[in-house]
Design an enzyme around this catalytic site. Structure first.
Site, PDB file in Angstrom:
ATOM      1  N   ASP A  74      -2.614 -18.295   2.017  1.00  0.00           N
ATOM      2  CA  ASP A  74      -3.694 -19.068   1.386  1.00  0.00           C
ATOM      3  C   ASP A  74      -4.224 -20.124   2.351  1.00  0.00           C
ATOM      4  O   ASP A  74      -5.442 -20.341   2.464  1.00  0.00           O
ATOM      5  CB  ASP A  74      -3.247 -19.686   0.052  1.00  0.00           C
ATOM      6  CG  ASP A  74      -1.800 -20.157   0.056  1.00  0.00           C
ATOM      7  OD1 ASP A  74      -1.071 -19.866   1.036  1.00  0.00           O
ATOM      8  OD2 ASP A  74      -1.389 -20.827  -0.897  1.00  0.00           O
TER       9      ASP A  74
ATOM     10  N   LYS B  75       3.680 -15.120   2.935  1.00  0.00           N
ATOM     11  CA  LYS B  75       3.677 -15.803   1.637  1.00  0.00           C
ATOM     12  C   LYS B  75       5.142 -16.014   1.288  1.00  0.00           C
ATOM     13  O   LYS B  75       5.626 -15.633   0.204  1.00  0.00           O
ATOM     14  CB  LYS B  75       2.921 -14.953   0.599  1.00  0.00           C
ATOM     15  CG  LYS B  75       2.647 -15.625  -0.707  1.00  0.00           C
ATOM     16  CD  LYS B  75       1.566 -16.682  -0.638  1.00  0.00           C
ATOM     17  CE  LYS B  75       1.436 -17.397  -1.968  1.00  0.00           C
ATOM     18  NZ  LYS B  75       0.571 -18.575  -1.918  1.00  0.00           N
TER      19      LYS B  75
ATOM     20  N   ASP C  36      -5.793  -6.892   5.706  1.00  0.00           N
ATOM     21  CA  ASP C  36      -7.001  -6.240   5.192  1.00  0.00           C
ATOM     22  C   ASP C  36      -8.015  -7.314   4.778  1.00  0.00           C
ATOM     23  O   ASP C  36      -9.188  -7.291   5.147  1.00  0.00           O
ATOM     24  CB  ASP C  36      -6.582  -5.381   3.984  1.00  0.00           C
ATOM     25  CG  ASP C  36      -7.649  -4.415   3.529  1.00  0.00           C
ATOM     26  OD1 ASP C  36      -8.736  -4.417   4.116  1.00  0.00           O
ATOM     27  OD2 ASP C  36      -7.381  -3.653   2.573  1.00  0.00           O
TER      28      ASP C  36
ATOM     29  N   TYR D 229       0.814  -1.219   0.000  1.00  0.00           N
ATOM     30  CA  TYR D 229       0.000   0.000   0.000  1.00  0.00           C
ATOM     31  C   TYR D 229       0.846   1.266   0.000  1.00  0.00           C
ATOM     32  O   TYR D 229       0.374   2.334  -0.359  1.00  0.00           O
ATOM     33  CB  TYR D 229      -0.938   0.033   1.213  1.00  0.00           C
ATOM     34  CG  TYR D 229      -2.032  -1.012   1.191  1.00  0.00           C
ATOM     35  CD1 TYR D 229      -2.151  -1.918   0.147  1.00  0.00           C
ATOM     36  CD2 TYR D 229      -2.954  -1.098   2.213  1.00  0.00           C
ATOM     37  CE1 TYR D 229      -3.137  -2.872   0.130  1.00  0.00           C
ATOM     38  CE2 TYR D 229      -3.952  -2.061   2.202  1.00  0.00           C
ATOM     39  CZ  TYR D 229      -4.033  -2.942   1.163  1.00  0.00           C
ATOM     40  OH  TYR D 229      -5.020  -3.890   1.153  1.00  0.00           O
TER      41      TYR D 229
ATOM     42  N   ASP E 142     -11.550  -9.045   7.029  1.00  0.00           N
ATOM     43  CA  ASP E 142     -12.918  -9.026   6.492  1.00  0.00           C
ATOM     44  C   ASP E 142     -13.490 -10.441   6.471  1.00  0.00           C
ATOM     45  O   ASP E 142     -14.669 -10.654   6.759  1.00  0.00           O
ATOM     46  CB  ASP E 142     -12.943  -8.453   5.068  1.00  0.00           C
ATOM     47  CG  ASP E 142     -13.304  -6.974   5.049  1.00  0.00           C
ATOM     48  OD1 ASP E 142     -12.958  -6.290   6.035  1.00  0.00           O
ATOM     49  OD2 ASP E 142     -13.918  -6.521   4.073  1.00  0.00           O
TER      50      ASP E 142
END
Ligand code: NAD
Length: 356
Positions: free
Chosen positions: A222, A190, A246, A135, A250
Site C-alpha cells: 500500500d 504485505k 501486476d 494466480y 500498470d
C-alpha cells in the site's frame, strides 16, 4: 534467430505488425513464424493455446506476443478464456521473471499524469514474479453451502502461496539487475497481514546476504502504491509477487505517459523469453488504427538484448523511438497540443525511417 510471432486479439495484430516491420528493417537474419493465440486461436481451434502454437513457442529463441482477450469471451469457462494462453505460455516455458522498465522519455514528460518534476528523468525497473502467488495457488474454486460445487456458489476462494526456491530465484534476478543499475532493491510485500509475504520478506533478506553491495529496503504494497505517485524516482529496482507486480506495473505505466509506452520481458532460467507490451488487447480501440505500437516495438528491442544477444540492434531501435518522439509524432494516447497526431502504421513507418 527463431522468433515465434503471436499477435493475438484486438490491437495485438496491429501493433505486432509494426514491431515485425521494425525487426525486418534491421540488417539481421530472423526466422519468424506466426501462430494464433488467445481468442483468435479459440475461434479457429477451440483452445486459446493450441498445441501447435505452444510447440512453435517452445522451439523458438524468443516469442513476440501482442495481447489477448475480448469481452465476448467473458462467458467461456475459465480454462478456455483467451487470457489463459498467457498463463499457459508462462507455465510451459518456465517464464518466472517479468521485467517492466518504466522510463519517462524527456519528450513525454508532459504526457504523464504527474507533475513534470516528479517524472522527468524517471528510470525504474519493476520485476514481477510470474509463476507463484494467488494466480496459481491451490486450492481455488467456488462452493455452495450445500454440495460444495459451482454453480449457485455462495463463496469463492483462491490460495496465496510461494515456495522458497521461487522467492530465491526472483530475488537473485532483482539483486543482479540492481548491480547493473543504481544498486538499490525495494522488495514489496504485505508482511504485516499475510503469512506468504512475511515468508517472502524473510527469504529476500536471506538472499540479500550474497549482495552486500546492493541496498535492500522492504516496503508494504500500500505504501509502495503511494510512493510510486509521490516520489517515483526514489525507486531503482522494485521486486514483488505476481499480483502486486501486476497492479503496480500498470500504475507505473502512467508515470511514463501511457500504457502504450511500456514494454515487458518475461524470462526463464535460460534467458528464453516472451516479449509483449504491458497493456491488453484494448477492444475499445481495436481495428481503428490508432493504437500506440511503441510498447511492442520497445519489447522487440528487449527481445534483441535479452534473448538474441543483439544489444546494438536493441539500442538502435530505442534511439529510433526517441527520434520519432523528438520529431513530435504522437499516437492519440500520448498526443498533446503542438505535436503531430499519427496512427499505428504511420508510427511504425516513422520508426523504420528513423532506423535508417
Ligand atoms: P487494456 O490494456 O487492453 O486497455 C486499457 C486502456 O488502455 C484502454 O482504454 C485502451 O484503449 C488503452 N490502451 C491499451 N493499450 C494501448 C495502446 N497500445 N495504445 C493506446 N491505448 C492503449 O486493458 P483492459 O481494457 O482492462 O483489457 C482489455 C482486454 O485485454 C481484456 O480482455 C483483458 O483481459 C485483456 N488483457 C490482456 C493482457 C495481455 O494480453 N497480456 C493484459 C491485460 C489485459
Amino acid at each position: 534467430m527463431k522468433i515465434a510471432v503471436l499477435p493475438g486479439d484486438g490491437i495485438g495484430t496491429e501493433i505486432v505488425a509494426e514491431a515485425v516491420k521494425v525487426l525486418r528493417a534491421l540488417d539481421l537474419k530472423f526466422e519468424m513464424e506466426e501462430a494464433l493465440v488467445g481468442g483468435a486461436a479459440y475461434d479457429a481451434h477451440g483452445h486459446p493455446l493450441p498445441e501447435s502454437t505452444l510447440k512453435l513457442a517452445k522451439a523458438a529463441d524468443a516469442v513476440l506476443f501482442g495481447a489477448v482477450g475480448d469481452w465476448k469471451y467473458d462467458k467461456l469457462d475459465r480454462p478456455l478464456r483467451p487470457e489463459q494462453a498467457i498463463l499457459g505460455l508462462r507455465k510451459n516455458l518456465g517464464l518466472f521473471a517479468n521485467f517492466r522498465p518504466a522510463i519517462c522519455y524527456p519528450q513525454l514528460v508532459g504526457a504523464s499524469s504527474l507533475k513534470p518534476e516528479l517524472v522527468s528523468g524517471l528510470d525504474i525497473l519493476i520485476i514481477r514474479e510470474l509463476t507463484g502467488d494467488i494466480y496459481f495457488g491451490q486450492p481455488r474454486g467456488r462452493r455452495t453451502a450445500s454440495d460444495g460445487h459451482f454453480p449457485g456458489a455462495e463463496e469463492a476462494f483462491d490460495t496465496m502461496r510461494y515456495s522458497k526456491p521461487e522467492i530465491e530465484r526472483i530475488a537473485h534476478v532483482a539483486f543482479q539487475a540492481a548491480r547493473k543499475r543504481n544498486k538499490k532493491v525495494t522488495s514489496v510485500d504485505k508482511a504485516n497481514v499475510l503469512e506468504t509475504f512475511q515468508f517472502w520478506k524473510d527469504v529476500v533478506t536471506e538472499v540479500h546476504a550474497q549482495y552486500p553491495d546492493v541496498q535492500l529496503e522492504h516496503m508494504y504494497v500500500d505504501n509502495a502504491a503511494m510512493q510510486l505517485v509521490k516520489a517515483p524516482k526514489s525507486f531503482d529496482v522494485l521486486v514483488t509477487g505476481n499480483m502486486f507486480g501486476d497492479i503496480l506495473s500498470d500504475e507505473a505505466s502512467m508515470l511514463t505517459g501511457s500504457i502504450g509506452m511500456l514494454p515487458s520481458a518475461s524470462l526463464n532460467a535460460a534467458n528464453q523469453g516472451l516479449y509483449e507490451p504491458s497493456h491488453g488487447s484494448a477492444p475499445d480501440i481495436a481495428g481503428k488504427g490508432v493504437a500506440n505500437p511503441l510498447a511492442t516495438i520497445l519489447s522487440a528491442a528487449m527481445m534483441l538484448r535479452f534473448s538474441l544477444g543483439q544489444a546494438e540492434a536493441a539500442a538502435r531501435i530505442e534511439a529510433a523511438v526517441q527520434n520519432v518522439l523528438a520529431q513530435g509524432l504522437r499516437t492519440a494516447d500520448i498526443y498533446s497540443e503542438g505535436t503531430t497526431r499519427v496512427g499505428t502504421r504511420e508510427m511504425g513507418d516513422a520508426v523504420v525511417k528513423a532506423l535508417a
